[in-house]
Design an enzyme around this catalytic site. Structure first.
Site, mmCIF file in Angstrom:
data_model
loop_
_atom_site.group_PDB
_atom_site.id
_atom_site.type_symbol
_atom_site.label_atom_id
_atom_site.label_comp_id
_atom_site.label_asym_id
_atom_site.label_seq_id
_atom_site.Cartn_x
_atom_site.Cartn_y
_atom_site.Cartn_z
ATOM 1 C CE LYS A 187 -1.866 2.879 2.686
ATOM 2 N NZ LYS A 187 -1.767 4.088 1.843
ATOM 3 N N GLY A 240 6.934 5.023 8.094
ATOM 4 C CA GLY A 240 6.082 6.211 8.182
ATOM 5 C C GLY A 240 6.304 6.920 9.501
ATOM 6 C CB THR A 242 6.813 8.147 15.753
ATOM 7 O OG1 THR A 242 8.171 8.025 15.298
ATOM 8 C CG2 THR A 242 6.704 7.537 17.140
ATOM 9 C CD GLU A 262 13.296 0.775 9.283
ATOM 10 O OE1 GLU A 262 13.845 1.780 9.787
ATOM 11 O OE2 GLU A 262 13.795 -0.355 9.325
ATOM 12 C CB CYS A 296 13.032 8.916 7.806
ATOM 13 S SG CYS A 296 14.063 7.887 6.769
ATOM 14 C CD GLU A 394 10.038 12.929 11.067
ATOM 15 O OE1 GLU A 394 8.902 12.501 11.305
ATOM 16 O OE2 GLU A 394 10.908 12.254 10.489
HETATM 17 P P1 NAD Z 1 2.366 8.479 7.655
HETATM 18 O O1 NAD Z 1 2.709 7.720 8.894
HETATM 19 O O2 NAD Z 1 1.317 9.494 7.712
HETATM 20 O O3 NAD Z 1 1.936 7.449 6.493
HETATM 21 C C1 NAD Z 1 2.756 6.360 6.134
HETATM 22 C C2 NAD Z 1 1.883 5.302 5.480
HETATM 23 O O4 NAD Z 1 0.967 4.808 6.441
HETATM 24 C C3 NAD Z 1 1.038 5.809 4.320
HETATM 25 O O5 NAD Z 1 0.968 4.812 3.328
HETATM 26 C C4 NAD Z 1 -0.329 6.018 4.965
HETATM 27 O O6 NAD Z 1 -1.384 5.960 4.057
HETATM 28 C C5 NAD Z 1 -0.360 4.853 5.942
HETATM 29 N N1 NAD Z 1 -1.281 5.014 7.068
HETATM 30 C C6 NAD Z 1 -1.716 6.159 7.637
HETATM 31 N N2 NAD Z 1 -2.587 5.881 8.629
HETATM 32 C C7 NAD Z 1 -2.686 4.538 8.710
HETATM 33 C C8 NAD Z 1 -3.411 3.641 9.539
HETATM 34 N N3 NAD Z 1 -4.228 4.070 10.481
HETATM 35 N N4 NAD Z 1 -3.274 2.314 9.338
HETATM 36 C C9 NAD Z 1 -2.438 1.849 8.381
HETATM 37 N N5 NAD Z 1 -1.732 2.642 7.548
HETATM 38 C C10 NAD Z 1 -1.843 3.975 7.716
HETATM 39 O O7 NAD Z 1 3.761 9.046 7.145
HETATM 40 P P2 NAD Z 1 4.013 9.993 5.879
HETATM 41 O O8 NAD Z 1 3.509 11.339 6.241
HETATM 42 O O9 NAD Z 1 3.561 9.334 4.634
HETATM 43 O O10 NAD Z 1 5.610 9.980 5.841
HETATM 44 C C11 NAD Z 1 6.376 10.740 6.652
HETATM 45 C C12 NAD Z 1 6.879 9.975 7.852
HETATM 46 O O11 NAD Z 1 7.575 8.788 7.448
HETATM 47 C C13 NAD Z 1 7.886 10.748 8.657
HETATM 48 O O12 NAD Z 1 7.618 10.628 10.037
HETATM 49 C C14 NAD Z 1 9.207 10.080 8.324
HETATM 50 O O13 NAD Z 1 10.205 10.227 9.286
HETATM 51 C C15 NAD Z 1 8.801 8.681 8.156
HETATM 52 N N6 NAD Z 1 9.796 7.955 7.379
HETATM 53 C C16 NAD Z 1 10.614 7.045 8.020
HETATM 54 C C17 NAD Z 1 11.592 6.369 7.305
HETATM 55 C C18 NAD Z 1 12.489 5.366 7.979
HETATM 56 O O14 NAD Z 1 13.107 4.572 7.268
HETATM 57 N N7 NAD Z 1 12.596 5.366 9.295
HETATM 58 C C19 NAD Z 1 11.745 6.624 5.951
HETATM 59 C C20 NAD Z 1 10.920 7.569 5.334
HETATM 60 C C21 NAD Z 1 9.944 8.215 6.061
#
Ligand code: NAD
Length: 491
Positions: A187, A240, A242, A262, A296, A394
């Site tokens: 997804k 995504g 935290t 992650e 990230c 962040e």
């Molecule tokens: P997000 O957590 O909002 O979304 C990430 C994914 O989760 C998306 O596909 C989203 O649709 C899905 N999602 C959202 N709510 C959900 C739920 N209730 N159940 C299941 N899935 C759900 O993050 P974002 O805004 O897309 O990305 C930014 C974040 O990602 C930042 O915090 C960043 O640090 C983190 N990130 C971490 C890494 C790593 O390797 N540690 C790498 C890239 C980004």
């Protein structure tokens, strides 16, 4: 890439984009679609089918059928060859894919090119691993018993990824999972579904059996949550925020799913006065402004030793001011568009908060004067203290918070003063100091005299609230397997 190919349009397979389930392009059962936006133009690029629980169920069933059926029976060599062929197909289609990534995410085209290159390397790397997943013989102390382990694929993997590196981060999950013999339901982030669909297209082209890789764009709260809750999924591999990661871990516990997380970061970039300062300044700029700060592991906290502070901050501010912000398709652009209007508002809110709390803007400081897209100037704050919001949360945008320290121990204390522990860097010409500080930092990755380096062979992941489990390397592969202990009575 030739000028002719630089049109702002997507390939036919994305016009409109559909769900890829069981080897077929399908509409959502509800018939719903959503618009995909080019953030550099604030205009619709295309529409994509929107999966919800019913579609997720179909995708999981297709993945299960493939897992128990053909895919389970493929030999490691066949899996390795397919992964290698996929890498080759992505190489052939790399310009098209990079262009789509830029149209969807807003990052400069050269960065999308790097993303695609890293994706190809990741598939190549795990293609090699498919034939090297081994069990062990265990010297048990029970007489006349022979004991060995089998390392088996975990089953159906639900991969959920964010919008900042849409294709590359998908490959970090998909490649090791497929190499291990798992099947996948991917997804992508709601904002950036397009290159994940191109990945499905390329996988189909090279002959992956139906159901091995399914791609289901949709909202997090509906499609994402349905995937996490589905009893037919054995593992969730999540990248995504935290907050969402915490929620996913809670939902996954009901079906005792394996979860790897992650998550976010607030990574310290520590510059000692004995560093090569011009090189460290470049490293600081790359650390925070690569990917518009939507990384990230972004070096979003610049910790500078007092005696080098003025000189270093001067160089960093000058560098930030000199960065070209604008059309991500134009040559020379360093800072593209923030991924969405909502994310731009979040970033601008943090900049205002920084000013309100007493930090000083020394570069940038607001929206770039480029309409109608979502552009923020590369922004550098000085005089930041550890208790300020911009030093703790962040931001996920092009905003750097500079703090000052005096001596090694204070640097370590400041660096570790965060709920996150994803990455860190140390800049110094003193080898002993570099390794000492690296050993004391609570972070999953430490760079010494460099920043933002990744390789498929090197594990990546978090300490503390930046998550658990690892992407990349042998460590990620193990996360897609489980161990079976087999006892044989020799008497
Ligand atoms: P997000 O957590 O909002 O979304 C990430 C994914 O989760 C998306 O596909 C989203 O649709 C899905 N999602 C959202 N709510 C959900 C739920 N209730 N159940 C299941 N899935 C759900 O993050 P974002 O805004 O897309 O990305 C930014 C974040 O990602 C930042 O915090 C960043 O640090 C983190 N990130 C971490 C890494 C790593 O390797 N540690 C790498 C890239 C980004």
């Amino acid at each position: 890439m030739t000028e002719a190919t630089l049109t702002r349009s997507v390939p036919d397979v994305l016009a409109p984009g559909r769900l890829f389930i069981g080897g077929e392009w399908q509409d959502a059962e509800s018939g719903k679609t959503f618009e995909v936006i080019d953030p550099a133009r604030a205009e619709v690029v295309t529409e994509v089918a929107e999966a919800d629980a019913a579609d997720i169920d179909r995708a999981v069933r297709a993945a299960r059928e493939a897992f128990e059926g053909n895919w389970h029976k493929t030999t490691p060599r066949q899996r390795g060859r397919l992964l290698w062929k996929l890498a080759e197909r992505l190489e052939e289609r790399k310009d098209e894919i990079a262009l789509v990534e830029t149209l969807n995410n807003g990052k400069p085209l050269f960065e999308s090119g790097i993303d695609v290159a890293m994706t190809i390397q990741t598939f190549e790397y795990y293609a090699g691993w498919a034939t090297k997943i081994e069990g062990e013989t265990i010297p048990v102390s029970v007489p006349f018993q022979f004991n060995y382990t089998l390392r088996e694929p975990i089953g159906v993997v639900g991969a959920i990824v964010p919008w900042n590196f849409p294709l590359n981060l998908a490959s970090w999950k998909v490649a090791p999972a497929l190499a291990a013999g798992c099947t996948v339901v991917l997804k992508p982030a709601t904002e950036t579904p397009l290159t994940a669909l191109l990945l499905a297209d390329a996988a189909a082209e090279v002959g992956f059996p139906p159901g091995v890789l399914n791609v289901v764009p949709g909202q997090g709260r509906t499609a994402g949550e349905a995937l996490v809750a589905h009893p037919g999924v054995d593992k969730i591999a999540f990248t995504g925020s935290t907050a969402v990661g915490q929620h996913i871990a809670r939902v996954a516990v009901d079906t005792v799913k394996r979860v790897s997380l992650e998550l976010g970061g607030k990574s310290p970039n520590i510059v000692f006065a004995d560093a090569d300062l011009p090189v460290a300044a470049k490293g600081a700029l790359n650390g925070i402004f690569y990917g518009k700060g939507e990384v990230c592991a972004a070096g979003s906290r610049l910790l500078v030793e007092e005696s080098a502070h003025e000189q270093l901050v001067g160089m960093v501010a000058e560098g930030a001011d000199g960065m070209k912000v604008g059309d991500p398709l134009e040559k020379g652009t360093r800072i593209g568009a923030v991924v969405s209007e909502q994310q731009m508002e979040t970033v601008l809110g943090y900049i205002r908060k920084g000013v309100e709390e007493g930090a000083r803007v020394v570069a940038g400081g607001g929206r770039a004067d480029i309409e109608p897209g979502y552009f923020v100037k590369p922004t550098v704050f000085d005089d930041v203290t550890s208790d300020m919001t911009i030093a703790r949360e962040e931001i996920f945008g092009p905003v750097l918070a500079t703090l000052t320290f005096d001596g090694v121990e204070e640097a370590i204390e400041l660096a570790n003063d965060s709920m996150y522990g994803l990455a860190a860097a140390v800049w110094t010409s003193d080898v002993k100091k570099a390794h000492y500080v690296a050993s004391r930092l609570k972070a999953g990755t430490v760079w010494i005299n460099t920043y933002n380096l990744y390789d498929p062979a090197s594990p990546f992941g978090g300490y503390k609230e930046s998550g658990y489990g690892r992407d990349l390397g042998r460590h990620a592969l193990e996360g897609y397997t489980q161990v079976k202990s087999v006892w044989v009575n020799l008497r």
